[in-house]
Write a protein that holds these residues in place. Structure first.
Motif, PDB file in Angstrom:
ATOM      1  N   LEU A 272       0.832  -1.210   0.000  1.00 55.13           N
ATOM      2  CA  LEU A 272       0.000   0.000   0.000  1.00 55.13           C
ATOM      3  C   LEU A 272       0.860   1.251   0.000  1.00 55.13           C
ATOM      4  O   LEU A 272       0.592   2.208  -0.743  1.00 55.13           O
ATOM      5  CB  LEU A 272      -0.923  -0.008   1.227  1.00 55.13           C
ATOM      6  N   ARG A 273       1.912   1.236   0.839  1.00 56.75           N
ATOM      7  CA  ARG A 273       2.785   2.422   0.920  1.00 56.75           C
ATOM      8  C   ARG A 273       3.510   2.641  -0.420  1.00 56.75           C
ATOM      9  O   ARG A 273       3.685   3.778  -0.848  1.00 56.75           O
ATOM     10  CB  ARG A 273       3.816   2.269   2.036  1.00 56.75           C
ATOM     11  N   ILE A 274       3.943   1.558  -1.061  1.00 54.66           N
ATOM     12  CA  ILE A 274       4.608   1.705  -2.370  1.00 54.66           C
ATOM     13  C   ILE A 274       3.630   2.319  -3.365  1.00 54.66           C
ATOM     14  O   ILE A 274       3.982   3.238  -4.119  1.00 54.66           O
ATOM     15  CB  ILE A 274       5.127   0.334  -2.881  1.00 54.66           C
ATOM     16  N   TYR A 278       4.097   5.892  -5.393  1.00 47.86           N
ATOM     17  CA  TYR A 278       4.030   6.033  -6.855  1.00 47.86           C
ATOM     18  C   TYR A 278       2.943   7.030  -7.254  1.00 47.86           C
ATOM     19  O   TYR A 278       3.105   7.788  -8.213  1.00 47.86           O
ATOM     20  CB  TYR A 278       3.787   4.670  -7.514  1.00 47.86           C
ATOM     21  N   GLU A 279       1.849   7.051  -6.503  1.00 45.33           N
ATOM     22  CA  GLU A 279       0.798   8.030  -6.801  1.00 45.33           C
ATOM     23  C   GLU A 279       1.316   9.454  -6.577  1.00 45.33           C
ATOM     24  O   GLU A 279       1.041  10.368  -7.363  1.00 45.33           O
ATOM     25  CB  GLU A 279      -0.440   7.770  -5.935  1.00 45.33           C
ATOM     26  N   ASP A 284       0.835   6.828 -12.257  1.00 47.25           N
ATOM     27  CA  ASP A 284      -0.466   6.210 -11.981  1.00 47.25           C
ATOM     28  C   ASP A 284      -0.492   4.720 -12.289  1.00 47.25           C
ATOM     29  O   ASP A 284      -1.130   3.937 -11.578  1.00 47.25           O
ATOM     30  CB  ASP A 284      -1.557   6.914 -12.794  1.00 47.25           C
ATOM     31  N   GLU A 285       0.221   4.316 -13.320  1.00 50.14           N
ATOM     32  CA  GLU A 285       0.179   2.909 -13.722  1.00 50.14           C
ATOM     33  C   GLU A 285       0.743   2.004 -12.632  1.00 50.14           C
ATOM     34  O   GLU A 285       0.134   0.994 -12.253  1.00 50.14           O
ATOM     35  CB  GLU A 285       0.988   2.728 -15.026  1.00 50.14           C
ATOM     36  N   LEU A 286       1.910   2.400 -12.076  1.00 50.97           N
ATOM     37  CA  LEU A 286       2.510   1.591 -11.014  1.00 50.97           C
ATOM     38  C   LEU A 286       1.726   1.728  -9.711  1.00 50.97           C
ATOM     39  O   LEU A 286       1.597   0.765  -8.948  1.00 50.97           O
ATOM     40  CB  LEU A 286       3.971   2.000 -10.800  1.00 50.97           C
ATOM     41  N   TYR A 292      -3.732  -2.823  -6.502  1.00 53.20           N
ATOM     42  CA  TYR A 292      -4.332  -4.123  -6.837  1.00 53.20           C
ATOM     43  C   TYR A 292      -3.668  -5.233  -6.020  1.00 53.20           C
ATOM     44  O   TYR A 292      -4.338  -6.116  -5.475  1.00 53.20           O
ATOM     45  CB  TYR A 292      -4.160  -4.450  -8.329  1.00 53.20           C
ATOM     46  N   GLN A 293      -2.324  -5.172  -5.941  1.00 54.96           N
ATOM     47  CA  GLN A 293      -1.596  -6.196  -5.180  1.00 54.96           C
ATOM     48  C   GLN A 293      -1.967  -6.151  -3.700  1.00 54.96           C
ATOM     49  O   GLN A 293      -2.060  -7.179  -3.036  1.00 54.96           O
ATOM     50  CB  GLN A 293      -0.085  -5.988  -5.329  1.00 54.96           C
ATOM     51  N   THR A 294      -2.186  -4.932  -3.189  1.00 52.54           N
ATOM     52  CA  THR A 294      -2.541  -4.763  -1.773  1.00 52.54           C
ATOM     53  C   THR A 294      -3.834  -5.497  -1.446  1.00 52.54           C
ATOM     54  O   THR A 294      -3.897  -6.265  -0.484  1.00 52.54           O
ATOM     55  CB  THR A 294      -2.699  -3.267  -1.417  1.00 52.54           C
ATOM     56  N   VAL A 295      -4.886  -5.247  -2.237  1.00 50.59           N
ATOM     57  CA  VAL A 295      -6.184  -5.861  -1.939  1.00 50.59           C
ATOM     58  C   VAL A 295      -6.165  -7.363  -2.250  1.00 50.59           C
ATOM     59  O   VAL A 295      -6.918  -8.129  -1.639  1.00 50.59           O
ATOM     60  CB  VAL A 295      -7.346  -5.153  -2.673  1.00 50.59           C
TER      61      VAL A 295
END
Length: 461
Positions: A272-274, A278-279, A284-286, A292-295
């Motif tokens: 989530l922090r990563i 990136y945001e 935005d893509e990363l 997605y990986q977080t959830v």
């Protein structure tokens, strides 16, 4: 001695378990029974510990240590009177046995008589060479009494006896933090580190104290030393990443969080922090990839779903935001934050009925924020349900009894329904509480604001 099924010292344990299967009674010396019982208690296998105690006492009825284990099990099972009776018997036999005092204190603690427990434990100090456990027990009793200064003293005594007792170190810092003594904690940790300079736990705790004081550069240095002391210390990398985020050094923060993914199983927190970093970097893509990986990693982590929903919300992609908040609600329908976001997104999509239902659910879940009542009531007005809106606002008044925003809305609704006396009552309340909010009548009830009666009441005020 602690047994393990993976070592060569577990012959008595294997022999004992074999005996239980065959019902063929074998002989063990009392020390072997003690080790077997200790093993089962550590494993939480109380039934097997009780069997070992019974068989042990059958073979060694005068063993004080085996009877003390019986006391320990009694205390665990809240059979305090039985435990006390047996302890009194043991005290008369061996009044200098420190374990008798420890178990007596344990019973007193279970009865919430922590002062007396401390008194008993202090008597045991003169009877033992193993002071660390006693100091720790006394410290815990002081914590139960919320006497943090006294607790701190005894946890410090633990560390004086055993500098590697990290449990005591955590408790010392907990006391400092509870007392808001961050500067004192820093001084103590620096003295501790002079004696134990490669203690990664102390460096980690020192860094966290500097973070509280917003001394981020010093915090980074402390976390660096924690990593030098143990380059696989995941907690230090995570804390270092959080500090680098505070300093807006997002690329470096990402590096630290990424290291934790390689050192251990990926955590939803790091992912989530990563994504957040990136945001912030406008990638935005990363960002969305890591959300997605977080959830995926932890579907129950609400912060992950909220992050991905807010991401699409900011991009004004409300349909996608709604899709993800719906997925979140399907997983946890009792999460207030999900319903608030659900309502806000539906409102932006002009899906007023769904938005109103979302705010209603938020209230049902116990979120009584003023804005929730206002938002739901305004939607009911928009949906042409004035009676439901009145009921909503009257419920809100119970929580916010002198709120002008609620009073003006109630005034407008009652005037709309031609209940002029009630309208006058609430309009006068609104003017009394805050005259500047009278524009609410113009905005939400333009036809009411043109009424001569309403104009004259406002003018008169």
């Amino acid at each position: 001695m602690e047994f393990s099924h993976d070592d060569n010292n577990n012959l008595p344990l294997t022999k004992f378990e074999s005996m239980l299967k065959t019902n063929h009674v074998l002989f063990f010396d009392s020390e072997e029974f003690e080790n077997i019982i200790h093993h089962y208690l550590n494993q939480g296998k109380i039934a097997l510990a009780k069997k070992a105690i019974k068989l042990g006492l059958d073979q060694h009825p005068t063993s004080i240590n085996l009877r003390l284990f019986k006391v320990e099990v009694h205390v665990f099972e809240d059979k305090l009177f039985e435990a006390e009776d047996l302890l009194n018997e043991l005290y008369s036999i061996d009044p200098t046995n420190e374990e008798v005092y420890i178990q007596k204190a344990n019973i007193l603690s279970k009865r919430d008589n922590h002062e007396k427990a401390i008194e008993v434990l202090k008597k045991a100090i003169d009877l033992t060479d193993d002071l660390v456990d006693l100091y720790s027990l006394i410290g815990m009793e002081y914590l139960f009494l919320d006497q943090y200064e006294e607790a701190k003293v005894y946890f410090m005594k633990c560390l004086e006896q055993d500098i590697e007792d990290y449990s005591a170190l955590y408790n010392v810092i907990y006391c400092f933090e509870f007392l808001n003594q961050n500067e004192d904690a820093i001084s103590y940790l620096n003295i501790f580190l002079d004696k134990n300079p490669y203690c990664e736990v102390a460096w980690h705790q020192l860094g966290k104290q500097y973070v509280v004081l917003k001394k981020y550069q010093k915090a980074l240095t402390a976390f660096d030393f924690a990593i030098i002391s143990d380059d696989s210390f995941v907690g230090a990398y995570l804390e270092r990443g959080k500090v680098l985020e505070q300093l807006k050094r997002y690329e470096e923060a990402i590096e630290n969080y990424t290291i934790t993914l390689k050192l251990d199983e990926p955590t939803s927190f790091a992912l989530l922090r990563i994504g957040t970093c990136y945001e912030k970097l406008k990638d935005d893509e990363l960002a969305v990839q890591y959300y997605y990986q977080t959830v995926h990693e932890d579907p129950l982590l609400d912060k992950g779903w909220i992050a991905i929903t807010k991401f699409y919300n900011k991009k004004k992609n409300f349909k996608k935001a709604l899709y993800y908040i719906n997925k979140a609600i399907n997983i946890d329908s009792e999460n207030v934050n999900y319903w608030k976001l659900y309502s806000q997104i539906n409102n932006r999509l002009n899906l007023y009925e769904e938005a109103e239902q979302g705010f209603k659910k938020t209230l049902e879940l116990g979120n009584y924020e003023l804005n929730t009542w206002l938002s739901r009531g305004d939607l009911l007005i928009k949906l042409g349900e004035p009676e439901a809106a009145i009921y909503n606002f009257e419920q809100a008044v119970e929580f916010y009894p002198e709120n002008a925003e609620l009073e003006y809305r109630l005034a407008g609704l009652y005037f709309s329904l031609r209940e002029n006396e009630k309208g006058k009552f609430h309009l006068k309340n609104g003017l009394k509480f805050n005259a500047e909010y009278s524009f609410i009548i113009d905005e939400l009830f333009p036809e009411v604001s043109n009424k001569i009666l309403v104009k004259s009441i406002i003018k008169e005020h």
